[in-house]
Scaffold this active site. Structure first.
Site, PDB file in Angstrom:
ATOM      1  N   SER A 157       0.875  -1.178   0.000  1.00  0.00           N
ATOM      2  CA  SER A 157       0.000   0.000   0.000  1.00  0.00           C
ATOM      3  C   SER A 157       0.907   1.221   0.000  1.00  0.00           C
ATOM      4  CB  SER A 157      -0.852  -0.001   1.268  1.00  0.00           C
ATOM      5  OG  SER A 157      -1.350   1.294   1.507  1.00  0.00           O
ATOM      6  N   TYR A 183      -1.609  -1.111  10.094  1.00  0.00           N
ATOM      7  CA  TYR A 183      -1.717  -1.480   8.670  1.00  0.00           C
ATOM      8  C   TYR A 183      -0.438  -1.056   7.918  1.00  0.00           C
ATOM      9  CZ  TYR A 183      -3.722  -1.665   3.937  1.00  0.00           C
ATOM     10  OH  TYR A 183      -3.969  -1.942   2.607  1.00  0.00           O
TER      11      TYR A 183
END
Ligand SMILES: NC(=O)c1ccc[n+]([C@@H]2O[C@H](COP(=O)([O-])OP(=O)(O)OC[C@H]3O[C@@H](n4cnc5c(N)ncnc54)[C@H](OP(=O)(O)O)[C@@H]3O)[C@@H](O)[C@H]2O)c1
Length: 304
Positions: A157, A183
């Site tokens: 990401s 995350y």
């Protein structure tokens, strides 16, 4: 369903055919993974969907078959939140000599405070990093044994760039759970590990690369923040990439035959949206893999 006009236009200009190629995609029943499967079918590939929920996988397969009646699609079962399931998945591949040209580690989760994997790890780090690490280590001897190139892709990401330095004294954020930093750490670890492998296996038949999708409205965020936020996000989804556009990072990487260790992601707004291009690799991705791998091996040993 079916692909939109802009996607087809982009594919006509930028993509090479995938006929005679087999693409294995984890988490292919939903979001970007599902669209990746669709785009790969459009380009003529055979697709293997590795999903944790077989009913969802069957529904996804049926809906793809509707648009691509001649599609070659197979299903496999994989739960990245469970080391035994990963063992079974890898054994199934080895025992049945399941062949593929591209393996896409797309499955992932975001923001699940308090949730743990079957082996007791914090779920976001457990699935996005430890699950993929364990799977990759188990699969490596088989990948090496294949007598053709395998492109091994991990889905990171853009947020990995904003991850803080890894604190090994509180790796799992036990002191204070913070959804975005957890995350971000999971994706930074995945990027470090993938980059490390890309260098280690440079002269072999396995090419390790990374893609990221930018920001797309998918069940990933909706599951994390709830339906209300999901509804609001859908109302402004034009501000983000569509899952379909996000899936093009992989197609760009394959069509441009990018070199090992490359990151491909959208070209606008710090990688948040747009069509794909090759990204610059942050220094933090290239550093500190040895310490991370040592910590990962130790943690996995304690859990098995
Ligand atoms: N959407 C974004 O803006 C964005 C941004 C950056 C990176 N990403 C990454 O892109 C990838 C795809 O995400 P998405 O947005 O398409 O989300 P999604 O629609 O929620 O898809 C995630 C997929 O992963 C599967 N999955 C979750 N936990 C799993 C487990 N334990 N074992 C096996 N499969 C599991 C899900 O299965 P179920 O359907 O059964 O839950 C689903 O198929 C993820 O790696 C995500 O981190 C997404």
């Amino acid at each position: 369903m079916s692909l939109n006009k802009q996607t087809i236009k982009w594919l006509n200009k930028n993509a090479t055919s995938l006929s005679n190629k087999t693409i294995l995609i984890t988490g292919a029943n939903s979001g970007i993974g599902f669209k990746t499967a669709e785009v790969c079918l459009h380009l003529g590939a055979r697709v293997i969907m590795a999903c944790r929920n077989q009913s969802k996988a069957e529904v996804a397969k049926s809906s793809l078959i509707k648009d691509y009646p001649d599609a070659k699609i197979e299903l496999l079962s994989l739960d990245l939140a469970n080391f035994s399931s990963i063992d079974a998945f890898v054994n199934q591949i080895i025992d049945n000599k399941i062949d593929f040209d591209v393996f896409v580690n797309n499955a992932g989760v975001f923001h699940r405070p308090g949730e743990k994997t079957a082996d007791g790890l914090e779920e976001v780090l457990g699935v996005n990093y430890f699950g993929v690490y364990y799977l990759t280590q188990k699969l490596l001897p088989y990948l090496k044994s294949l007598n053709h190139e395998v492109v091994y892709v991990t889905t990171i990401s853009m947020i990995h760039k904003f991850a803080k330095k890894i604190n090994y004294n509180d790796f799992f954020f036990e002191k204070q759970y913070k959804n975005v930093p957890v995350y971000a750490r999971s994706k930074l670890c995945l990027a470090k590990y993938t980059y490390y492998l890309s260098q280690k296996y440079k002269e072999t038949n396995i090419k390790f690369i990374m893609t990221h999708p930018g920001i797309a409205i998918t069940p990933l965020g909706v599951n994390a923040y709830g339906k209300k936020v999901g509804k609001a996000a859908k109302a402004i989804k034009w501000m983000f990439n569509s899952p379909e556009k996000s899936s093009l990072s992989l197609i760009f990487a394959l069509s441009h035959n990018v070199s090992a260790g490359t990151i491909v992601g959208p070209n606008k707004l710090f990688g948040g949206w747009g069509y794909p291009k090759i990204n610059k690799i942050a220094k933090k991705v290239k550093e500190g893999a040895d310490k991370l791998i040592e910590f990962t091996e130790k943690t996995i040993k304690e859990r098995i």
